[in-house]
Design an enzyme around this catalytic site. Structure first.
Site, PDB file in Angstrom:
ATOM      1  CB  THR A 198       6.632 -10.244  16.271  1.00  0.00           C
ATOM      2  OG1 THR A 198       7.468  -9.707  17.294  1.00  0.00           O
ATOM      3  CG2 THR A 198       5.186 -10.142  16.735  1.00  0.00           C
ATOM      4  CG  ASP A 199      10.559 -11.709  19.728  1.00  0.00           C
ATOM      5  OD1 ASP A 199       9.952 -10.680  19.393  1.00  0.00           O
ATOM      6  OD2 ASP A 199      11.776 -11.706  20.039  1.00  0.00           O
ATOM      7  CD  GLU A 200       7.330  -6.527  19.992  1.00  0.00           C
ATOM      8  OE1 GLU A 200       6.443  -5.904  20.623  1.00  0.00           O
ATOM      9  OE2 GLU A 200       8.077  -6.002  19.165  1.00  0.00           O
ATOM     10  NE  ARG A 206       7.662   1.120  23.134  1.00  0.00           N
ATOM     11  CZ  ARG A 206       8.459   0.378  22.374  1.00  0.00           C
ATOM     12  NH1 ARG A 206       8.690  -0.879  22.681  1.00  0.00           N
ATOM     13  NH2 ARG A 206       9.047   0.902  21.320  1.00  0.00           N
ATOM     14  CB  SER A 248       5.834  -3.620  12.592  1.00  0.00           C
ATOM     15  OG  SER A 248       6.636  -2.654  11.957  1.00  0.00           O
ATOM     16  CE  LYS A 290       2.683  -9.892  12.877  1.00  0.00           C
ATOM     17  NZ  LYS A 290       2.561  -9.967  11.395  1.00  0.00           N
ATOM     18  CB  ALA A 319      -0.933   0.012   1.208  1.00  0.00           C
ATOM     19  CE1 TYR A 333       3.583  -5.717  15.175  1.00  0.00           C
ATOM     20  CE2 TYR A 333       5.051  -5.903  17.059  1.00  0.00           C
ATOM     21  CZ  TYR A 333       4.739  -6.206  15.751  1.00  0.00           C
ATOM     22  OH  TYR A 333       5.576  -7.007  15.022  1.00  0.00           O
TER      23      TYR A 333
END
Length: 353
Positions: A130-132, A301, A83, A160, A35, A156
């Site tokens: 992702t490992d998150e 954060r 991401s 995922k 996009a 996020y």
């Protein structure tokens, strides 16, 4: 010869994959669906003859079906995603739309063309995650493995995790041949300068502060993007349908160690690269100072995960995957790439200013 649909192929990891695959599989055709949002850059894949860029949204299911049919696509490699964790905190809606609804759109199109239309065509849908999704580890906890329970802590990572579950469900419910890889923190060429390594490098060159969240001791496993591309290639070629594989870099480091290495490499480059001080006169190292003087601690954060670590035993055993680049070597080559490709990243900084 194979025809691959690469979603998000003008972004950081997807763009590197396009370069990697075109080099390793020159007879294959790559259809890049992107996009071209802020993180997508047509110049990232400029000059790759095997790649055809289609500007479009993965949520456009009809477009995806059309591409699958008309281009004879046999594999989807799905990178397209929002991401950046900070952006997900301030604006989660885009993450829900792209990461969940967009993935569902791709899966619907793949099911329709590859299964419901009765073609019987061999296919593969590979989903990059992702490992998150696994949450946060304590200092002594074992590394994430494929059976680690999901515990996402940001919008996020939650989006995922949701997309991972959708991919799994389309395999178990409909028989779609899928694989998923969960990777650690990527770094390397063509990374948009909002992530730690390119942000700190470009700030260092401009004499801007290096903002360090909290105490700077959050730990991540660092994976060079080319090693990640090798891992994805192994999933596509040797991965078992329905399985997930953890792809790591074998470099578990606190953020402060990464930042100190960046500072040292910028200082080194100023000494070794002719004319660099003249190009970037605002860098402390251009004036005889140290890049480390730019370090500045900022408020942490929200919901900042403390530690990620990857156990890649399964990928090593079943795919033959192992990272090839050590962190210091990979970081040094990454920093030199940014120094050599100012024409790629400078327009991005001007747009952001």
């Amino acid at each position: 010869m194979a025809n691959l649909l690469v979603t998000g192929g003008a972004g950081f990891i997807g763009g590197n994959f396009v370069h990697y695959w075109a080099n390793k599989h020159p007879a294959d055709r790559l259809i890049v669906l992107d996009a071209l949002t802020y993180a997508g850059n047509e110049s990232t894949i400029a000059g790759v003859e095997q790649a055809e860029l289609v500007v479009g949204d993965i949520c456009d299911t009809a477009l995806v079906e059309k591409l699958l049919r008309e281009r004879g696509i046999t594999a989807i490699v799905h990178f397209a995603a929002e991401s950046h964790v900070d952006r997900s905190i301030t604006g989660p809606d885009a993450f829900i739309e792209t990461n969940i609804l967009g993935t569902n759109s791709l899966l619907k199109a793949a099911r329709q063309v590859w299964l419901d239309d009765g073609s019987g065509q061999p296919h593969r849908f590979h989903h990059i995650s992702t490992d998150e999704v696994f949450g946060s580890l304590g200092p002594e906890d074992p590394a994430f493995h494929e059976a680690t329970p999901y515990a996402p802590n940001s919008p996020y990572s939650a989006s995922k995790a949701s997309s991972d579950h959708l991919v799994r469900a389309y395999h178990h419910t409909f028989g779609l041949e899928v694989t998923t890889s969960n990777c650690s923190n990527n770094y390397g060429p063509y990374q948009y300068p909002e992530k730690l390594i390119p942000l700190f490098l470009l700030n260092a060159l401009s004499g801007k502060p290096l903002p360090i969240y909290g105490d700077g001791m959050n730990v991540r496993d660092w994976l060079h993007v080319e090693d990640h591309c090798r891992g994805i290639e192994a999933c596509l070629e040797r991965g078992k349908p329905g399985e997930t594989y953890n792809i790591g870099g074998g470099a578990e480091l606190p953020n402060m160690a990464v930042i100190d290495t960046i500072c040292a490499e910028v200082d080194r480059a100023m000494e070794e690269v002719s004319g660099l001080a003249e190009r970037f006169p605002d860098a402390p190292a251009a004036k005889g100072g140290k890049t480390s003087q730019l370090k500045a601690f900022v408020e942490d954060r929200k919901g900042h995960d403390r530690r990620y670590a990857i156990d890649e035993t399964k990928a090593r055993a079943e795919l033959g995957y192992a990272p090839a680049r050590g962190f210091e070597e990979g970081l040094r080559s990454t920093l030199r790439w940014y120094l050599d490709n100012e024409d790629w990243w400078m327009p991005l900084l001007k747009l952001a200013s």
